[in-house]
Scaffold this motif. Structure first.
Motif, short mmCIF file in Angstrom:
data_model
loop_
_atom_site.label_atom_id
_atom_site.label_comp_id
_atom_site.label_asym_id
_atom_site.label_seq_id
_atom_site.Cartn_x
_atom_site.Cartn_y
_atom_site.Cartn_z
N ILE A 231 -29.98 -51.68 -14.65
CA ILE A 231 -29.20 -50.89 -15.60
C ILE A 231 -28.60 -51.79 -16.66
CG2 ILE A 231 -27.19 -49.37 -15.81
CD1 ILE A 231 -27.78 -48.55 -12.85
N PHE A 232 -28.09 -52.95 -16.21
CA PHE A 232 -27.51 -53.90 -17.16
C PHE A 232 -28.55 -54.34 -18.19
CE2 PHE A 232 -24.44 -57.02 -18.46
CZ PHE A 232 -25.18 -58.10 -18.87
N ARG A 233 -29.77 -54.60 -17.73
CA ARG A 233 -30.83 -55.03 -18.64
C ARG A 233 -31.10 -53.95 -19.68
NH1 ARG A 233 -35.11 -54.26 -15.69
NH2 ARG A 233 -35.35 -52.31 -16.82
N THR A 234 -31.13 -52.68 -19.24
CA THR A 234 -31.41 -51.61 -20.19
C THR A 234 -30.29 -51.46 -21.21
OG1 THR A 234 -32.68 -50.45 -18.51
CG2 THR A 234 -31.92 -49.15 -20.37
N ILE A 235 -29.04 -51.60 -20.76
CA ILE A 235 -27.92 -51.51 -21.69
C ILE A 235 -27.97 -52.67 -22.68
CG2 ILE A 235 -25.41 -51.50 -21.89
CD1 ILE A 235 -25.30 -50.25 -19.12
N THR A 236 -28.43 -53.81 -22.20
CA THR A 236 -28.43 -54.99 -23.06
C THR A 236 -29.57 -54.96 -24.06
OG1 THR A 236 -27.46 -56.26 -21.26
CG2 THR A 236 -28.52 -57.51 -23.02
N THR A 237 -30.76 -54.53 -23.64
CA THR A 237 -31.91 -54.61 -24.53
C THR A 237 -32.19 -53.31 -25.25
OG1 THR A 237 -33.44 -53.92 -22.80
CG2 THR A 237 -32.96 -56.27 -22.96
N GLY A 238 -31.70 -52.18 -24.75
CA GLY A 238 -32.03 -50.90 -25.36
C GLY A 238 -33.48 -50.54 -25.11
N LEU A 239 -33.88 -49.37 -25.63
CA LEU A 239 -35.26 -48.89 -25.49
C LEU A 239 -35.82 -48.73 -26.89
CD1 LEU A 239 -34.54 -46.11 -22.85
CD2 LEU A 239 -35.29 -48.43 -22.40
N ASN A 240 -36.86 -49.46 -27.21
CA ASN A 240 -37.41 -49.43 -28.57
C ASN A 240 -37.85 -48.04 -28.96
OD1 ASN A 240 -37.00 -52.10 -29.02
ND2 ASN A 240 -39.08 -52.75 -28.53
N GLU A 241 -37.66 -47.71 -30.23
CA GLU A 241 -38.09 -46.45 -30.83
C GLU A 241 -37.49 -45.24 -30.12
OE1 GLU A 241 -42.11 -45.87 -31.84
OE2 GLU A 241 -42.25 -47.74 -32.96
N THR A 242 -36.30 -45.38 -29.60
CA THR A 242 -35.57 -44.24 -29.04
C THR A 242 -34.13 -44.33 -29.52
OG1 THR A 242 -34.67 -45.28 -27.06
CG2 THR A 242 -36.94 -44.51 -26.94
N PRO A 243 -33.36 -43.26 -29.35
CA PRO A 243 -31.94 -43.37 -29.72
C PRO A 243 -31.15 -44.33 -28.86
CG PRO A 243 -32.62 -41.07 -29.60
CD PRO A 243 -33.73 -41.87 -29.02
N MET A 244 -31.71 -44.78 -27.74
CA MET A 244 -30.99 -45.73 -26.89
C MET A 244 -31.04 -47.10 -27.53
SD MET A 244 -29.35 -46.33 -24.09
CE MET A 244 -28.85 -47.81 -23.20
N GLY A 245 -29.94 -47.49 -28.12
CA GLY A 245 -29.90 -48.79 -28.77
C GLY A 245 -29.39 -49.86 -27.83
N ASP A 249 -24.37 -56.45 -28.82
CA ASP A 249 -23.38 -56.89 -29.80
C ASP A 249 -22.12 -56.05 -29.76
OD1 ASP A 249 -26.10 -57.38 -32.09
OD2 ASP A 249 -25.20 -58.77 -30.66
N TYR A 250 -22.20 -54.89 -29.16
CA TYR A 250 -21.07 -53.96 -29.21
C TYR A 250 -20.14 -54.16 -28.02
CZ TYR A 250 -18.64 -49.49 -29.65
OH TYR A 250 -17.70 -48.52 -29.77
N LEU A 251 -20.70 -54.52 -26.88
CA LEU A 251 -19.90 -54.69 -25.67
C LEU A 251 -20.08 -56.12 -25.17
CD1 LEU A 251 -20.87 -51.43 -23.76
CD2 LEU A 251 -18.75 -51.84 -24.99
N THR A 252 -19.02 -56.63 -24.55
CA THR A 252 -19.13 -57.95 -23.95
C THR A 252 -19.96 -57.87 -22.67
OG1 THR A 252 -17.18 -57.63 -22.58
CG2 THR A 252 -16.84 -58.48 -24.82
#
Lengths: 575, 257
Positions: A231-245, A249-252
């Motif tokens: 889950i941490f990896r997904t929050i950190t990298t986001g999902l390309n070409e989706t609204p999940m950014g 840079d936004y969270l520590t």
């Protein structure tokens, strides 16, 4: 003697341990079966080979044997199987890669691709290709990269740092819950994380974009693994070409770990049990689907699949699981069914709905009706609740109240009895009226009659006459979850077309769910297998009496044997 | 001294029986989990556990009764303990535990339970006679035609069979978990590799509803594909299915003349 004493002490300890184990095993209830075995997203990478033209050629050969039925011969995700897939296959010509360890907008590393091929993607048709040797997987990876010229650029495709993992704790989860709001996760994932946020519905309604935020409560549907690290990896990298950014840079780092712990805490595993135990209640059944009494029961969750038994078959159901609980008292039985639905939007044609299916006659042997709508020799009864019907009846009911209020005398208008004949088709919708019985009104106030039908196969579906409609239902949608309570008398007069809920019997039941926003209707639905319902019985007193008598008899026999041996001791023969 | 040395044989018998119980109840599931490479423990069936425990008790009794000396030592544990405190403690434990154990067994045997019924089914019922003589129309075709049929069959497989049986024919499709009677793992050598192609044809054409009662057709989610697939398409699916799974069908026995 001291040596013997030490030996005895050890023996005593051993016996105590074994006795304890024995007691624990006897008293422990068996765990519910886990029917959904989540496959772990493996991060292990092995056997990387050099990227040569020979390797690419070999990968092409493998791709055209294993991969192109879904991903297409050109890698554009338009294989012959693609129309029946939800989610759609990856388009390798675009930067659509979602599960990565690289930064936002960056193509994945070769190791990322290896992990996807090795672990598959949960909740999709992408299998874990353990049948391919590591060398073969690398060859396919090198071929897949040829579909996107950007892989040839020597740009940075390095993994971002995922360090600093901390253990989960109540404080961390609380902090994560706060961040879930502050970081605007609820706009897509919704307040309870079921993917019903306003942006999700806006994307679909206004721009017809099919992005669907993950239902975070279903851990078995997480793509790329469901551990906190994943889950941490997904929050950190986001999902390309989706609204999940990317939130790098936004969270520590710490905040992202808190968020990961929270997301992990709201997800649950699917626990399926074959037998649903309807709990006995003294007094009235719960007043509605949101009654607190339902929280005392543990739900049984059933996995669902598209209806593929009869044409036209359904390949992309919206619901993949449903939860059910049950109470009963001396007169009625009630079921609470819950399933996740991102939206309750529907129309008169496509309505959110749920149906409970029972055999019209409880099977004596093992023979049951066919699990999907019965068969020609054994029929089933369906308790069919539709959200649209309930909303229409709610409006009608309020209109009637207004009319009655406006009348000066307050006299009741006589309802003409509507004797509708039994129809040989499910197409015709039938308006049901409130049951006027006073006692039933008091116990199930606010409930509406739902449709009872009988089926002997998909093509032989009939609605029961009005006089036989004994079931009532009430539904409630909130935060991406439908809760529907359906009640019926335990016994009815229509013994040929109604199931009778008898105690001490294993009654087969199956569920079906329709999602109006997914254009599901008639045979286009999600279905389950046969499971069993049993009405919980209080332990009769005879059981305790038998146990006590057995204990007393055992004590008597025991002392008799001891006394006899002590009175006539066996002589130890002299050596 | 000799008397004291042997007076614990009854306790040893009880400990041995408990150890056997623990091995079968607790250790065996993990052992079989490792041996069979499963994701979960393999519980021991309760009837099997019962029989093993009966055998263990009988074996212990046979052992202690093989000689008069052993039998006397076995029974001597019940004699008054005298100065031996440990013996007195064990005697009290036995006196208390035996009635409780009997009571527990009677209670657990008579309390109404809610276990799901045992449903035995025959996985490979006898092939119907009308399908017995069928032959794959492409069995004797040339290689190019065969290759074309296999490729078309693989497409048809991926479109129709993949949701349950999976892209690589291992029974792990997206719909697989929803059916208690799981889709078949074709890569398992005990499935389609043990039947002739006619059997697969029958199962694809008639589906679950076409099964005899011994194979519980009411629980099978296998569709009857005869409503949308032609016989030719079914034969092609069979060819594609075997290639996708990486196994070969069983060859028909030669007819005796």
């Amino acid at each position: 003697m001291s040596k013997i004493k030490n030996k005895s002490v050890l023996r005593n300890i051993l016996i105590s341990m074994l006795a304890g184990i024995f007691v624990i095993m006897c008293l422990r209830d068996s765990d519910a079966q886990t029917s959904q075995l989540f496959r772990v997203y493996s991060t292990e990478v092995s056997g990387k080979i050099a990227e040569t033209s020979e390797a690419v050629a070999a990968g092409k050969k493998i791709y055209e044997i294993k991969c192109y039925y879904c991903h297409g011969i050109k890698g554009d995700g338009n294989g012959s199987d693609a129309p029946r897939l939800d989610p759609k296959p990856r388009n390798f010509t675009r930067n659509e890669y979602k599960i990565r360890s690289t930064g936002p907008g960056v193509l994945p590393t070769d190791e990322d691709l290896y992990r996807i091929i090795s672990s598959g993607v949960e909740g999709s048709a992408m299998p874990f290709w353990n049948t391919l040797k590591p060398e073969e997987r690398w060859q396919v990876i090198f071929y897949i990269k040829t579909f996107n010229p950007e892989f040839k650029n020597k740009s940075d495709r390095s993994e971002v740092s995922l360090a600093g993992g901390t253990a989960s704790s109540p404080d961390s989860i609380k902090r994560g819950k706060k961040l879930f709001k502050e970081a605007k996760c609820i706009l897509c994932h919704g307040e309870d994380g079921r993917g019903e946020g306003p942006i999700t519905t806006t994307l679909k309604k206004q721009w017809d974009l099919q992005f669907k935020a993950r239902d975070l409560t279903q851990s078995w549907m997480y793509k790329g693994g469901n551990t906190e690290g994943d889950i941490f990896r997904t929050i950190t990298t986001g999902l390309n070409e989706t609204p999940m950014g990317s939130y790098a840079d936004y969270l520590t780092d710490d905040d992202r770990w808190h968020l990961s712990h929270y997301v992990k805490s709201i997800s649950h595993d699917m626990k399926t049990d074959v037998v649903l135990k309807s709990k006995l209640l003294e007094g009235n059944l719960p007043k509605g689907p949101d009654d607190v009494a339902w929280d005392t029961l543990e739900a049984v969750e059933l996995p669902l699949a598209g209806q593929i038994v009869a044409s036209p078959r359904f390949w992309t159901p919206s619901a993949n699981s449903i939860r059910i609980r049950s109470f009963y008292n001396d007169k009625n039985i009630a079921f609470l069914v819950e399933w996740d639905d991102r939206t309750n939007e529907q129309s008169e044609i496509y309505s959110d709905a749920v149906a409970l299916q029972f055999p019209t006659k409880i099977p004596e042997g093992l023979k049951k009706p066919y699990f999907a709508m019965g068969d020609s020799s054994k029929g089933v009864e369906l308790l069919h609740w539709k959200a649209y019907d309930e909303s229409v009846l709610t409006v009608q009911s309020s209109e009637e109240d207004n009319i009655e209020t406006e009348a000066d005398g307050g006299s009741e208008a006589e309802d003409e009895p509507d004797e509708a004949e039994s129809e040989e088709t499910a197409d015709e919708e039938q308006e049901d009226e409130l049951v006027s019985e006073g006692s039933a009104m008091q116990e199930f106030e606010g409930f509406f009659s739902i449709k009872e039908m009988n089926a002997k196969g998909f093509k032989r579906l009939s609605v029961q006459p009005d006089a036989s409609q004994n079931s009532k239902g009430k539904g409630h949608w909130k935060n991406g979850k439908w809760q529907v309570m359906i009640t019926r008398p335990l016994f009815t007069r229509d013994k040929k077309i109604d199931v009778q809920f008898e105690k001490g019997k294993l009654i087969p039941y199956a569920l079906a769910v329709w999602d109006g926003s997914n254009s599901e209707i008639k045979g286009q639905k999600a279905i389950s297998s046969w499971y069993y319902l049993t009405l919980e019985m209080t332990t009769p007193n005879s059981v305790y009496i038998y146990a006590i008598v057995a204990v007393i008899m055992a004590i008597c026999i025991q002392f008799w044997v001891v006394a006899r041996i002590r009175r006539f001791p066996t002589e130890i023969p002299e050596e | 001294m000799a008397k004291n040395k042997n007076s614990y044989s009854m306790i040893m018998v009880i400990v041995s029986v408990l150890i056997v119980f623990a091995i079968i109840k607790v250790i065996a599931p993990y052992v079989f989990m490792i041996l069979l490479a499963k994701d979960h423990t393999m519980p021991t069936p309760s009837t099997l556990l019962l029989w093993y425990m009966v055998l263990a008790v009988l074996a212990s009794l046979v052992y202690v009764s093989t000689s008069d000396l052993k039998w006397a030592n076995f029974l001597s544990f019940i004699l008054p303990a005298g100065d031996d405190k440990f013996k007195a403690l064990f005697q009290k434990m036995m006196v208390i535990a035996f009635p409780l154990l009997v009571g527990w067994f009677v209670y657990s045997g008579t309390v109404p339970g809610t276990a799901s019924p045992v449903e035995l089914r025959i996985q490979h019922p006898t092939l119907l006679q009308e399908f017995e003589k069928l032959e794959n129309p492409f069995a004797n075709a040339d290689e190019a035609t065969k290759r074309k049929c296999i490729e078309e069959g693989k497409h048809l497989y991926q479109q129709n069979c993949r949701p349950c049986h999976g892209s690589k024919a291992d029974g792990n499709g997206p719909f697989a978990n929803a059916f208690r009677l799981r889709p078949i793992n074709f890569t398992d050598p005990g499935t389609i590799a043990t039947v002739v192609e006619n059997f697969a044809f029958w199962r694809i054409k008639e589906g679950g509803p076409g099964l005899p009662a011994v194979s519980t057709p009411w629980d099978s989610a296998m569709p009857a594909w005869k409503d949308v697939l032609t016989d030719t398409q079914i034969w092609k699916i069979i060819m594609g299915e075997y290639v996708t799974a990486g196994v070969q069908s069983r060859q028909r026995e030669e007819m005796e003349h």
